[in-house]
Design a protein around this motif. Structure first.
Motif, PDB file in Angstrom:
ATOM      1  N   MET A   1       0.842  -1.171   0.000  1.00  0.00           N
ATOM      2  CA  MET A   1       0.000   0.000   0.000  1.00  0.00           C
ATOM      3  C   MET A   1       0.893   1.242   0.000  1.00  0.00           C
ATOM      4  O   MET A   1       1.783   1.366   0.823  1.00  0.00           O
ATOM      5  CB  MET A   1      -0.907  -0.029   1.228  1.00  0.00           C
ATOM      6  N   ALA A   2       0.671   2.115  -0.920  1.00  0.00           N
ATOM      7  CA  ALA A   2       1.451   3.347  -1.016  1.00  0.00           C
ATOM      8  C   ALA A   2       0.962   4.359   0.013  1.00  0.00           C
ATOM      9  O   ALA A   2      -0.221   4.430   0.326  1.00  0.00           O
ATOM     10  CB  ALA A   2       1.332   3.933  -2.415  1.00  0.00           C
ATOM     11  N   LYS A   3       1.888   5.125   0.519  1.00  0.00           N
ATOM     12  CA  LYS A   3       1.579   6.185   1.480  1.00  0.00           C
ATOM     13  C   LYS A   3       2.008   7.517   0.892  1.00  0.00           C
ATOM     14  O   LYS A   3       2.975   7.598   0.153  1.00  0.00           O
ATOM     15  CB  LYS A   3       2.335   5.960   2.808  1.00  0.00           C
ATOM     16  N   GLN A   4       1.289   8.546   1.253  1.00  0.00           N
ATOM     17  CA  GLN A   4       1.616   9.890   0.772  1.00  0.00           C
ATOM     18  C   GLN A   4       2.595  10.547   1.731  1.00  0.00           C
ATOM     19  O   GLN A   4       2.485  10.413   2.940  1.00  0.00           O
ATOM     20  CB  GLN A   4       0.351  10.738   0.691  1.00  0.00           C
TER      21      GLN A   4
END
Length: 87
Positions: A1-4
């Motif tokens: 999951m990508a995080k900002q």
């Protein structure tokens, strides 16, 4: 999951980064993400190369200390069918 993640850049650095990103066909976000990923992968590769050198240098000592039992606790016969470099 990508995080900002948010970063702050001065105007000149941001303009230069946007220009480089555009020349590569990337967004600024993609360009920065690629730079960070490349740096992380380079550090990981350097660590693994160092670890391999260390293990090769001391392989005789490790072999003398640990011996051939590369799969302690496995039922009899399973270790023989496993590849030697699997440990």
């Amino acid at each position: 999951m990508a995080k900002q993640t948010n970063i702050r850049l001065d105007d000149a650095v941001k303009a230069a980064a946007e220009d480089r990103a555009k020349r590569r066909g990337l967004t600024l976000q993609g360009y920065v993400a690629d730079l960070i990923e490349a740096d992380v992968n380079q550090a990981r590769a350097a660590f693994m190369a160092g670890a391999a050198t260390f293990l090769a240098q001391y392989s005789n000592e490790f072999e003398a200390e640990v011996g051939e039992d590369r799969y302690p606790g496995l039922p009899e016969g399973l270790a023989e069918s496993a590849p030697r470099d699997a440990a």
